[in-house]
Design a protein around this motif. Structure first.
Motif, mmCIF file in Angstrom:
data_model
loop_
_atom_site.group_PDB
_atom_site.id
_atom_site.type_symbol
_atom_site.label_atom_id
_atom_site.label_comp_id
_atom_site.label_asym_id
_atom_site.label_seq_id
_atom_site.Cartn_x
_atom_site.Cartn_y
_atom_site.Cartn_z
ATOM 1 N N HIS A 21 -5.039 -4.553 1.592
ATOM 2 C CA HIS A 21 -4.436 -3.136 2.184
ATOM 3 C C HIS A 21 -5.117 -2.682 2.294
ATOM 4 O O HIS A 21 -5.003 -1.749 4.244
ATOM 5 N N VAL A 53 -5.446 -5.153 -2.995
ATOM 6 C CA VAL A 53 -5.909 -3.506 -2.671
ATOM 7 C C VAL A 53 -7.174 -3.758 -1.452
ATOM 8 O O VAL A 53 -6.821 -3.289 -0.247
ATOM 9 N N ASP A 100 1.156 -1.699 -0.019
ATOM 10 C CA ASP A 100 0.459 -0.250 0.242
ATOM 11 C C ASP A 100 0.668 1.666 0.352
ATOM 12 O O ASP A 100 0.293 2.389 -0.180
ATOM 13 N N LEU A 129 -1.307 3.621 -2.519
ATOM 14 C CA LEU A 129 -2.592 4.234 -2.668
ATOM 15 C C LEU A 129 -2.503 6.401 -3.003
ATOM 16 O O LEU A 129 -3.691 6.202 -2.215
ATOM 17 N N TYR A 158 -4.803 3.513 -10.482
ATOM 18 C CA TYR A 158 -3.734 2.473 -10.767
ATOM 19 C C TYR A 158 -3.491 3.484 -11.947
ATOM 20 O O TYR A 158 -3.723 4.124 -13.011
ATOM 21 N N GLN A 216 -1.562 -4.682 -7.439
ATOM 22 C CA GLN A 216 -1.728 -3.434 -6.760
ATOM 23 C C GLN A 216 -3.322 -4.515 -6.971
ATOM 24 O O GLN A 216 -4.453 -3.949 -5.983
ATOM 25 N N LYS A 217 -3.518 -4.565 -7.937
ATOM 26 C CA LYS A 217 -5.513 -4.680 -7.626
ATOM 27 C C LYS A 217 -5.761 -6.095 -6.852
ATOM 28 O O LYS A 217 -6.623 -6.654 -5.907
ATOM 29 N N PRO A 240 -7.889 3.967 -4.369
ATOM 30 C CA PRO A 240 -6.757 3.426 -5.580
ATOM 31 C C PRO A 240 -7.003 4.081 -6.986
ATOM 32 O O PRO A 240 -8.613 3.980 -7.100
#
Length: 306
Positions: free
Chosen positions: A130, A127, A97, A101, A149, A123-124, A147
């Motif tokens: 996190h 998430v 994160d 983020l 990206y 990340q996806k 969030p």
């Protein structure tokens, strides 16, 4: 180019109650921002990591954006104490994160968010975890997180970028704390933003999502670059000798010793007990809390890979 590390404490007045990032200058263009070495908390805005930035004639390149909007604002303020140049690019080198983020905060101010496609995928994937963990640490801040990206993620695992004449190479060779973690190499300056491939001053953690053998390989890939300075994912700036002492030697030690235990058909509990004392790494913060767990998780990974 001759390198030096200067801690720029004189640029601002430290408050005894407010958390501040420590600015460490490597050259006239490259800086690290060192967060809390200890645990994340509401006070430190979950910034228990190290990030940094590069000052160019065309604007600033920020490497990692923090975990919350408040953390991102603190990063922005730290950069403003060094340069008035705008933040043009934000490069995400990690999945955790505090690497990304804060993206939305900088995107709203016109910065371009850059990341490898595989890093965005990671990340996806993580998430929700996190955000859940951040809600336990700093519930008032997590409500403001949106969030965001990289809108045009880079498909290749090795790409070259250039801003203001500064050459940047964004590279993935196996991951770090997360499988999709990358690192950023500045060949002209011989500096690497290692992200969570390398920890300084504190013990790294082998998690269920940490690919032990690939991260060991990623460390040795960075080592082969022979960098003059390393900005780690956690801890203060250091050289290759420090990176070996705090991360590389430990990864090699885990792999070698746990593999020997498996070859001898030792059970996991016996292996943890046999390897529980590792004085070469006792200088690292969190040794007492992490070392035995790292052996346990390394055993499970290496056993599954046989």
């Amino acid at each position: 180019m001759r390198f030096f590390v200067v801690t720029l404490l004189s640029l601002f007045t430290c408050s005894l109650s407010a958390f501040e990032l420590i600015t460490e200058q490597l050259s006239d263009q490259v800086y690290a921002l060192v967060g809390e070495i200890g645990p994340r908390s509401a006070k430190n805005h979950a910034l228990n990591n190290t990030l940094g930035f590069i000052v160019t004639d065309k604007g600033v390149v920020l490497v990692s954006s923090g975990a919350t909007p408040q953390g991102a604002k603190l990063i922005e303020q730290s950069i403003a104490r060094v340069t008035a140049n705008p933040i043009r690019w934000v490069i995400n080198i990690g999945v955790q994160d505090h690497h990304w983020l804060g993206n939305d905060y900088f995107a709203q101010k016109g910065a371009e968010i850059i990341a490898l496609a595989r890093t965005v995928e990671g990340q996806k994937k993580h998430v929700d975890d996190h955000l859940s963990r951040l809600a336990q640490v700093t519930p008032s801040e997590v409500k403001g997180i949106k969030p965001f990206y990289a809108p045009n993620p880079i498909a290749e695992d090795n790409t070259q970028l250039n801003l203001g004449g500064i050459e940047l190479k964004l590279i993935w060779t196996g991951g770090g704390h997360f499988t999709e973690d990358a690192y950023l190499w500045l060949p002209q300056q011989q500096v690497v933003f290692a992200g969570d491939v390398i920890f300084h001053d504190r013990m790294l953690g082998i998690q269920s999502h940490t690919p032990l053998l690939p991260v060991q390989q990623a460390f040795h890939d960075i080592e082969a670059l022979n960098p003059k300075a390393i900005i780690p994912g956690h801890g203060h700036v250091g050289d290759l000798e420090k990176a070996r002492r705090d991360t590389g030697d430990y990864l090699d030690w885990l792999v070698e010793n746990v593999k020997l235990a498996l070859e001898d058909w030792k059970e996991i509990g016996e292996t943890v007990d046999d390897l529980a004392e590792a004085p070469a790494f006792r200088h690292l913060k969190f040794y007492d809390g992490w070392h035995r767990r790292n052996i346990n998780r390394s055993y499970l990974q290496l056993e599954a890979s046989q």
